[in-house]
Design a protein around this motif. Structure first.
Motif, short mmCIF file in Angstrom:
data_model
loop_
_atom_site.label_atom_id
_atom_site.label_comp_id
_atom_site.label_asym_id
_atom_site.label_seq_id
_atom_site.Cartn_x
_atom_site.Cartn_y
_atom_site.Cartn_z
N PRO A 63 -4.22 -4.71 -0.33
CA PRO A 63 -5.06 -5.49 -1.27
C PRO A 63 -6.23 -4.66 -2.10
CG PRO A 63 -4.25 -6.86 0.16
CD PRO A 63 -4.18 -5.88 0.85
N GLY A 64 -7.06 -4.17 -1.12
CA GLY A 64 -8.26 -3.53 -1.85
C GLY A 64 -7.85 -2.25 -2.10
N THR A 65 -7.11 -1.45 -1.62
CA THR A 65 -6.59 0.05 -2.34
C THR A 65 -5.71 -0.32 -3.48
OG1 THR A 65 -6.31 0.91 0.06
CG2 THR A 65 -5.25 1.87 -1.67
N TRP A 66 -4.99 -1.40 -3.61
CA TRP A 66 -3.99 -1.71 -4.68
C TRP A 66 -5.03 -1.90 -5.92
CZ3 TRP A 66 1.30 -1.03 -5.37
CH2 TRP A 66 1.86 -1.78 -6.64
N ALA A 67 -6.03 -2.76 -5.44
CA ALA A 67 -7.04 -3.02 -6.76
C ALA A 67 -7.35 -1.81 -7.21
CB ALA A 67 -7.84 -4.11 -6.32
N GLN A 68 -7.71 -0.72 -6.49
CA GLN A 68 -8.44 0.43 -6.85
C GLN A 68 -7.47 1.26 -7.73
OE1 GLN A 68 -10.58 2.04 -3.87
NE2 GLN A 68 -11.68 0.26 -3.41
N LEU A 69 -6.33 1.22 -7.60
CA LEU A 69 -5.14 1.88 -8.45
C LEU A 69 -5.35 1.65 -9.77
CD1 LEU A 69 -2.32 1.74 -5.88
CD2 LEU A 69 -3.76 3.69 -6.33
N SER A 70 -5.03 2.76 -10.72
CA SER A 70 -5.10 2.38 -12.07
C SER A 70 -3.83 1.41 -12.24
CB SER A 70 -5.08 3.78 -12.91
OG SER A 70 -3.68 4.46 -12.55
N THR A 71 -3.77 1.06 -13.53
CA THR A 71 -2.68 0.28 -13.92
C THR A 71 -1.60 1.11 -13.84
OG1 THR A 71 -3.92 -1.31 -15.49
CG2 THR A 71 -1.63 -1.33 -15.87
N GLU A 72 -1.64 2.21 -14.21
CA GLU A 72 -0.18 3.17 -14.52
C GLU A 72 0.31 3.50 -12.99
OE1 GLU A 72 1.43 7.28 -16.48
OE2 GLU A 72 -0.61 6.69 -16.84
N GLN A 73 -0.66 3.72 -12.18
CA GLN A 73 -0.50 3.84 -10.78
C GLN A 73 0.26 2.74 -10.25
OE1 GLN A 73 -4.54 4.99 -9.51
NE2 GLN A 73 -3.54 6.76 -8.36
N GLN A 74 -0.05 1.43 -10.39
CA GLN A 74 0.51 0.36 -9.84
C GLN A 74 1.74 0.33 -10.57
OE1 GLN A 74 -2.21 -2.98 -10.83
NE2 GLN A 74 -3.68 -2.24 -9.23
N THR A 78 5.34 -0.02 -8.44
CA THR A 78 6.22 -1.05 -8.50
C THR A 78 7.41 -0.77 -9.06
OG1 THR A 78 4.11 -2.48 -9.28
CG2 THR A 78 6.37 -3.36 -9.84
N ALA A 79 7.58 0.40 -9.80
CA ALA A 79 9.08 0.71 -10.26
C ALA A 79 9.87 1.26 -9.12
CB ALA A 79 8.71 1.85 -11.53
N LEU A 80 9.19 1.66 -8.30
CA LEU A 80 9.99 2.39 -6.82
C LEU A 80 10.03 0.88 -6.15
CD1 LEU A 80 7.85 5.47 -6.09
CD2 LEU A 80 9.88 5.33 -7.62
N GLY A 81 9.61 -0.07 -6.23
CA GLY A 81 9.92 -1.26 -5.25
C GLY A 81 8.66 -1.54 -4.39
N VAL A 82 7.62 -0.72 -4.70
CA VAL A 82 6.42 -1.13 -3.86
C VAL A 82 5.68 -2.05 -4.43
CG1 VAL A 82 4.50 0.04 -2.80
CG2 VAL A 82 6.55 1.26 -3.18
N GLN A 83 5.25 -3.16 -3.48
CA GLN A 83 4.37 -4.24 -4.07
C GLN A 83 3.18 -4.38 -3.18
OE1 GLN A 83 5.10 -6.40 -6.37
NE2 GLN A 83 6.93 -5.11 -7.21
#
Length: 112
Positions: A63-74, A78-83
């Motif tokens: 969660p901490g790393t995910w929150a630091q990713l840009s919207t485009e990275q997220q 997500t498009a690859l199936g990573v949540q």
């Protein structure tokens, strides 16, 4: 020459607003999805080109790393199936079992 290896693709990769290391790991995942149709389970310790891809993927899900990713990275992940991993819900507060006395105890004056 494939599109991924074309000079234009290399320029786009260099122009990424995030670290090239992140893009390289992402690209390996995207290639796996392209080849297999979905992202296989990748655990820490799975090496690709000398990098621990599983460890990197687990870090991205935190969660901490995910929150630091840009919207485009997220969106790319997500498009690859990573949540992102779900944050554990806080433990319920322990119930108090000791009752505070509502009336003074008649033996509380120090007498036995």
């Amino acid at each position: 020459m494939s599109a991924a290896r074309s000079p234009g693709a290399a320029a786009r990769i260099r122009a990424c607003p995030w670290p090239l290391d992140w893009q390289r790991h992402y690209r390996v995942l995207a290639d796996l999805v392209d080849a297999d149709g979905s992202l296989p389970e990748i655990r820490p310790g799975v090496l690709m080109d000398g990098d621990d891809l599983g460890k990197w993927l687990e870090q991205q899900k935190q969660p901490g790393t995910w929150a630091q990713l840009s919207t485009e990275q997220q969106e790319r992940l997500t498009a690859l199936g990573v949540q992102p991993a779900q944050t554990p819900s806080p433990a319920p507060a322990a119930r108090r079992t000791a009752k505070s006395p509502s009336k003074p105890n008649r033996h509380s004056n120090g007498a036995p």
